[in-house]
Scaffold this active site. Structure first.
Site, PDB file in Angstrom:
ATOM      1  N   ARG A 116       0.898  -1.087  -0.104  1.00 42.24           N
ATOM      2  CA  ARG A 116      -0.003   0.003  -0.102  1.00 42.24           C
ATOM      3  C   ARG A 116       0.967   1.307   0.056  1.00 42.24           C
ATOM      4  O   ARG A 116       1.670   1.472   0.885  1.00 42.24           O
ATOM      5  CB  ARG A 116      -0.792   0.133   1.317  1.00 42.24           C
ATOM      6  CG  ARG A 116      -1.584   1.443   1.544  1.00 42.24           C
ATOM      7  CD  ARG A 116      -2.703   1.193   2.419  1.00 42.24           C
ATOM      8  NE  ARG A 116      -3.654   0.744   1.959  1.00 42.24           N
ATOM      9  CZ  ARG A 116      -5.000   0.623   2.500  1.00 42.24           C
ATOM     10  NH1 ARG A 116      -5.267   1.283   3.466  1.00 42.24           N
ATOM     11  NH2 ARG A 116      -6.042  -0.169   1.941  1.00 42.24           N
ATOM     12  N   HIS A 138      -7.394   0.746  -6.509  1.00 41.62           N
ATOM     13  CA  HIS A 138      -7.361   0.089  -5.319  1.00 41.62           C
ATOM     14  C   HIS A 138      -8.233  -1.298  -5.629  1.00 41.62           C
ATOM     15  O   HIS A 138      -9.443  -1.608  -5.308  1.00 41.62           O
ATOM     16  CB  HIS A 138      -8.528   0.754  -4.079  1.00 41.62           C
ATOM     17  CG  HIS A 138      -8.289   0.114  -2.812  1.00 41.62           C
ATOM     18  ND1 HIS A 138      -7.517  -1.323  -2.484  1.00 41.62           N
ATOM     19  CD2 HIS A 138      -9.013   0.386  -1.733  1.00 41.62           C
ATOM     20  CE1 HIS A 138      -7.824  -1.397  -1.328  1.00 41.62           C
ATOM     21  NE2 HIS A 138      -8.458  -0.585  -0.781  1.00 41.62           N
ATOM     22  N   GLN A 155     -10.063  -4.125  -3.284  1.00 44.02           N
ATOM     23  CA  GLN A 155     -11.308  -3.580  -2.720  1.00 44.02           C
ATOM     24  C   GLN A 155     -12.567  -3.845  -3.582  1.00 44.02           C
ATOM     25  O   GLN A 155     -13.633  -4.350  -3.244  1.00 44.02           O
ATOM     26  CB  GLN A 155     -11.338  -1.966  -2.468  1.00 44.02           C
ATOM     27  CG  GLN A 155     -12.730  -1.491  -1.947  1.00 44.02           C
ATOM     28  CD  GLN A 155     -13.002  -2.129  -0.786  1.00 44.02           C
ATOM     29  OE1 GLN A 155     -12.326  -1.979   0.402  1.00 44.02           O
ATOM     30  NE2 GLN A 155     -14.364  -2.439  -0.349  1.00 44.02           N
ATOM     31  N   ASP A 214     -17.182   7.117  -1.269  1.00 40.46           N
ATOM     32  CA  ASP A 214     -15.903   7.129  -0.448  1.00 40.46           C
ATOM     33  C   ASP A 214     -15.509   8.334  -0.136  1.00 40.46           C
ATOM     34  O   ASP A 214     -16.441   9.425  -0.403  1.00 40.46           O
ATOM     35  CB  ASP A 214     -14.787   6.700  -1.665  1.00 40.46           C
ATOM     36  CG  ASP A 214     -13.576   6.511  -0.956  1.00 40.46           C
ATOM     37  OD1 ASP A 214     -13.389   6.504   0.357  1.00 40.46           O
ATOM     38  OD2 ASP A 214     -12.350   6.495  -1.640  1.00 40.46           O
ATOM     39  N   CYS A 228     -16.122   1.618   0.482  1.00 38.39           N
ATOM     40  CA  CYS A 228     -15.031   0.794   0.876  1.00 38.39           C
ATOM     41  C   CYS A 228     -14.708   0.906   2.189  1.00 38.39           C
ATOM     42  O   CYS A 228     -13.970  -0.089   2.754  1.00 38.39           O
ATOM     43  CB  CYS A 228     -13.670   1.295  -0.054  1.00 38.39           C
ATOM     44  SG  CYS A 228     -13.470   3.103  -0.018  1.00 38.39           S
ATOM     45  N   ARG A 283     -13.739  -8.833   1.646  1.00 36.68           N
ATOM     46  CA  ARG A 283     -12.010  -8.798   1.484  1.00 36.68           C
ATOM     47  C   ARG A 283     -11.214  -9.806   1.798  1.00 36.68           C
ATOM     48  O   ARG A 283     -10.422 -10.248   1.221  1.00 36.68           O
ATOM     49  CB  ARG A 283     -11.480  -7.174   2.414  1.00 36.68           C
ATOM     50  CG  ARG A 283     -12.138  -5.736   2.190  1.00 36.68           C
ATOM     51  CD  ARG A 283     -11.776  -5.455   0.412  1.00 36.68           C
ATOM     52  NE  ARG A 283     -10.047  -5.464   0.364  1.00 36.68           N
ATOM     53  CZ  ARG A 283      -9.337  -4.496   1.028  1.00 36.68           C
ATOM     54  NH1 ARG A 283     -10.098  -3.372   1.270  1.00 36.68           N
ATOM     55  NH2 ARG A 283      -8.273  -4.466   0.816  1.00 36.68           N
TER      56      ARG A 283
HETATM   57  N1  NVA Z   1      -9.796   6.534  -1.469  1.00 41.10           N
HETATM   58  C1  NVA Z   1      -9.700   6.339  -0.189  1.00 41.10           C
HETATM   59  C2  NVA Z   1      -9.751   4.690  -0.089  1.00 41.10           C
HETATM   60  C3  NVA Z   1      -9.361   4.268   1.352  1.00 41.10           C
HETATM   61  C4  NVA Z   1      -9.650   2.634   1.358  1.00 41.10           C
HETATM   62  C5  NVA Z   1      -8.084   6.603   0.188  1.00 41.10           C
HETATM   63  O1  NVA Z   1      -7.453   6.499  -0.502  1.00 41.10           O
HETATM   64  O2  NVA Z   1      -7.696   6.970   1.442  1.00 41.10           O
HETATM   65  N1   CP Z   2     -11.265  -0.275   2.468  1.00 40.47           N
HETATM   66  C1   CP Z   2      -9.922  -0.389   2.733  1.00 40.47           C
HETATM   67  O1   CP Z   2      -8.973  -0.554   2.008  1.00 40.47           O
HETATM   68  O2   CP Z   2      -9.492   0.071   4.169  1.00 40.47           O
HETATM   69  P1   CP Z   2      -8.284  -0.040   4.912  1.00 40.47           P
HETATM   70  O3   CP Z   2      -7.878   1.530   4.669  1.00 40.47           O
HETATM   71  O4   CP Z   2      -8.797   0.009   6.461  1.00 40.47           O
HETATM   72  O5   CP Z   2      -7.400  -1.041   4.532  1.00 40.47           O
END
Ligand code: NVA
Ligand code: CP
Length: 316
Positions: A113, A140, A143, A235, A275, A303
């Site tokens: 990540r 992502h 997800q 989101d 998500c 997930r």
């Molecule tokens: N768009 C959000 C998704 C988190 C799972 C982010 O990137 O923070």
């Molecule tokens: N939806 C998701 O990826 O959640 P986290 O940021 O908690 O991993």
């Protein structure tokens, strides 16, 4: 129709975006996830990754991704290593190339990540093991595998559904467009002016959709996007890395809240997806996310199941 396992060979592949997989491969993973979910519920052992190790590099926070990958590896009989950027030398400037080569000698796969999408591309280019994108600024994919599994569980089919995504043209919007296009789900994105998804990714999704008959549509009008939708998705307005823009974005996104009024344009009993993490009272009202149309906890649990299918397919 869901694909059969005979046509799918995912071993050793990377998952950087869902464009890396065919629609058949995605549907195969969903079918495998359904089986793994049943095994898990029935407490049937399924140690398909005995002796395998997954490195998990995190440059951003996570609840779901971290826990579901780590627990998933454990349930598959393998092991997962949590490597925060502060714990490894990458955080002190060791190159992605060197990190990729070193980890390739120790572990069987890497989930990462991070911020810029080209970091996962570089990691993939220099590793000899599968790389899984656990979220970048642009995509992502894991997800969206869970989102598609949730849609499949709810409806029993994928192609022919309509999903409306309301809000920021971010990593979620991009991956939903690609994932929906791959499996024939119509996807309408409504974002404020200046926050639309990247044009090149919209174009890519439309090219993919040309093969499946899905309609990919981007608008600034949330009601038009939600019209007749089977699923409504949103989101956060300020993703990780964009927190400094929170106040500006609250103004820009005010008309893009998912609430009862907006949901009334969707099909009766349309499912609500997110998500997570969510900000109640911002992108979604509490009565929707905590109400009868919400699927968010099933979606979050999925997930685990779909990533186990992914890990087994790539690493076994
Ligand atoms: N768009 C959000 C998704 C988190 C799972 C982010 O990137 O923070
Ligand atoms: N939806 C998701 O990826 O959640 P986290 O940021 O908690 O991993």
């Amino acid at each position: 129709m869901m694909a059969t396992s005979s046509v799918v060979h995912l071993k050793g592949k990377h998952l950087l975006t869902l464009a890396d997989f065919t629609g058949e491969e995605i549907e195969y993973l969903l079918k495998e996830a359904v089986k793994l979910k049943a095994k898990q519920k029935n407490k049937e052992p399924h140690p398909y990754l005995k002796g395998k190790t997954l490195a998990m590099i995190f440059e951003k926070a996570s609840t779901r991704t971290r826990v579901s990958f780590e627990v998933g590896m454990h349930q598959l009989g393998g092991h997962a290593l949590f490597l925060s950027k502060n714990d490894i030398q990458m955080g002190r400037g060791e190159t992605i190339q060197d990190t990729a080569k070193i980890l390739s000698g120790y572990v069987d796969g890497i989930m990462i990540r991070t911020f810029a999408h080209d970091i996962v591309e570089q990691l993939a280019a220099h590793s000899s093991i599968p790389i899984i994108n656990g979220l970048t600024d642009d995509f992502h994919p894991c997800q969206v595998l869970a989102d598609l599994l949730t849609i499949y569980e709810e409806k029993g089919y994928l192609a022919g559904n309509k999903l409306a995504y309301i809000g920021d043209g971010n990593n979620m919007a991009h991956s939903l467009m690609i994932g929906c296009a791959k499996v024939g789900i119509d996807c309408s994105i409504a974002a404020p002016i200046g926050y639309e998804p990247q044009a090149s990714i919209v174009e890519k999704a439309k090219q993919i959709a040309a093969d499946t008959g899905a309609v990919i549509h981007v608008t600034n009008d949330p009601k038009a996007a939600v019209h007749h939708a089977d699923f409504v998705y949103t989101d956060v307005w300020a993703s990780m890395g964009w927190e400094a823009e929170q106040q500006t974005r609250e103004k820009a996104f005010a008309a893009y809240q998912v609430n009862q009024a907006l949901m009334s344009y969707a099909k009766p009993n349309a499912g609500f997806l997110h998500c997570l993490p969510a900000h109640r009272g911002e992108e979604v009202t509490a009565d929707i996310i905590d109400g009868p149309q919400s699927l968010v906890f099933q979606e979050a649990e999925n997930r685990l199941h779909v990533q186990k299918a992914l890990l087994a397919a790539l690493l076994a």
